[in-house]
Scaffold this motif. Structure first.
Motif, short mmCIF file in Angstrom:
data_model
loop_
_atom_site.label_atom_id
_atom_site.label_comp_id
_atom_site.label_asym_id
_atom_site.label_seq_id
_atom_site.Cartn_x
_atom_site.Cartn_y
_atom_site.Cartn_z
N GLY A 143 28.04 15.59 51.91
CA GLY A 143 28.77 14.35 52.17
C GLY A 143 30.15 14.31 51.54
N TYR A 144 30.33 15.06 50.44
CA TYR A 144 31.60 15.01 49.72
C TYR A 144 32.79 15.49 50.56
CZ TYR A 144 35.04 15.99 46.02
OH TYR A 144 36.19 16.05 45.25
N ALA A 150 37.55 12.28 55.84
CA ALA A 150 37.68 10.96 56.48
C ALA A 150 38.71 10.10 55.75
CB ALA A 150 36.33 10.26 56.51
N LEU A 151 38.75 10.20 54.45
CA LEU A 151 39.65 9.36 53.67
C LEU A 151 41.11 9.76 53.89
CD1 LEU A 151 39.14 7.07 51.52
CD2 LEU A 151 39.67 8.80 49.79
N PRO A 154 43.99 9.64 58.78
CA PRO A 154 44.00 8.32 59.43
C PRO A 154 43.41 8.34 60.84
CG PRO A 154 46.11 8.78 58.40
CD PRO A 154 45.34 10.06 58.36
N GLU A 155 43.34 9.52 61.45
CA GLU A 155 42.81 9.63 62.80
C GLU A 155 41.29 9.84 62.82
OE1 GLU A 155 44.80 9.04 65.36
OE2 GLU A 155 46.38 8.76 63.87
N HIS A 156 40.72 10.06 61.65
CA HIS A 156 39.28 10.31 61.57
C HIS A 156 38.50 9.05 61.99
CE1 HIS A 156 35.35 11.41 59.90
NE2 HIS A 156 35.81 12.64 59.73
N ALA A 157 37.40 9.27 62.69
CA ALA A 157 36.60 8.15 63.21
C ALA A 157 36.07 7.24 62.10
CB ALA A 157 35.44 8.69 64.04
N GLU A 158 35.85 7.80 60.90
CA GLU A 158 35.29 7.00 59.80
C GLU A 158 36.34 6.64 58.75
OE1 GLU A 158 31.97 8.96 58.08
OE2 GLU A 158 30.84 9.10 59.96
N HIS A 159 37.61 6.83 59.08
CA HIS A 159 38.67 6.59 58.10
C HIS A 159 38.66 5.16 57.56
CE1 HIS A 159 42.53 6.92 56.05
NE2 HIS A 159 42.94 5.84 56.71
N ASP A 169 43.00 4.74 50.12
CA ASP A 169 43.02 5.95 50.93
C ASP A 169 43.46 7.14 50.08
OD1 ASP A 169 45.68 5.43 50.53
OD2 ASP A 169 46.26 5.58 52.64
N ARG A 170 43.42 6.97 48.76
CA ARG A 170 43.88 8.01 47.84
C ARG A 170 42.71 8.62 47.07
NH1 ARG A 170 49.38 7.97 47.24
NH2 ARG A 170 50.46 6.15 48.09
N PHE A 171 42.62 9.91 47.15
CA PHE A 171 41.66 10.67 46.34
C PHE A 171 42.11 12.12 46.31
CE2 PHE A 171 37.97 13.34 45.58
CZ PHE A 171 37.40 12.74 44.48
#
Length: 202
Positions: A143-144, A150-151, A154-159, A169-171
């Motif tokens: 999952g990591y 995803a984070l 921005p185009e990711h389905a789960e963003h 949105d920062r990591f």
């Protein structure tokens, strides 16, 4: 309660902690008094890695499991609070440590060296490290990376969902702050061996 005290007889265990199967590498190097219990070592691992101690955990050393025994069930797990580090580990030896039996984060702890304490130095301490600790409840080693992808995309389905869950949105999975990490261990500090720290000398 009085703090434990480092003495001239104390042995300091230098332990490398590596989070297994995670990229980029997440590792820490800590120094812990040998008379500390495995329960204290658990807290050192939690603080140094950046976990929140919100889930169950267990050590495995030479095929023996150590943790917090359940009084209602005989699981064969020995009491970590009654087991001192120096009695179960030596230089060159390794131990397994699992945190969160759901996400199942596996760590390998390797005793790099056992040495005499330095006067004036606070133990336990973190002396090296790299990589950010994954967030809690992110889904383990599978999952990591999905969380990071995803984070940051921005185009990711789960963003949007991930940003709302994380709060930003920062990591940065490469981020590591040695000074801040070491400060988290101050709460576990033993009274140091008398004398001045080498870093304090002119």
């Amino acid at each position: 309660m009085a703090r434990p005290r480092v003495t001239t007889k104390t042995k300091i265990f230098r332990i490398e902690i590596v989070l297994v199967d995670v990229e980029p590498t997440v590792r820490r190097v800590v120094e812990v008094p040998g008379e500390a219990s495995l329960a204290v070592l658990h807290e050192v691992v939690q603080d140094a890695m950046g976990w929140t101690n919100s889930h169950l955990h267990e050590f495995e050393i030479d095929g023996v499991r150590y943790g917090m025994p359940d009084p209602d069930f005989d699981t064969g797990t020995l009491d970590e609070a009654r087991t001192k580090l120096f009695r179960v580990l030596t230089a060159g030896q390794d131990a397994g440590y699992v945190y969160d039996f759901g996400d199942n984060w596996h760590h390998v702890l390797v005793v790099d060296a056992v040495a005499a304490p330095e006067p004036g130095v606070r133990y336990p301490r973190c002396v090296e490290g790299q990589g950010a600790c994954p967030p809690e409840d992110v889904g383990g080693v599978f999952g990591y990376p999905e969380f990071v992808d995803a984070l940051t995309d921005p185009e990711h389905a789960e963003h949007v969902e991930r940003v709302e869950w994380w709060g930003s949105d920062r990591f940065d999975p490469h981020y590591f702050d040695l000074a801040a990490t070491d400060r988290t261990l101050e709460r576990l500090a033993w009274a140091p061996l008398a004398g001045s720290s080498p870093t304090a000398r002119s």
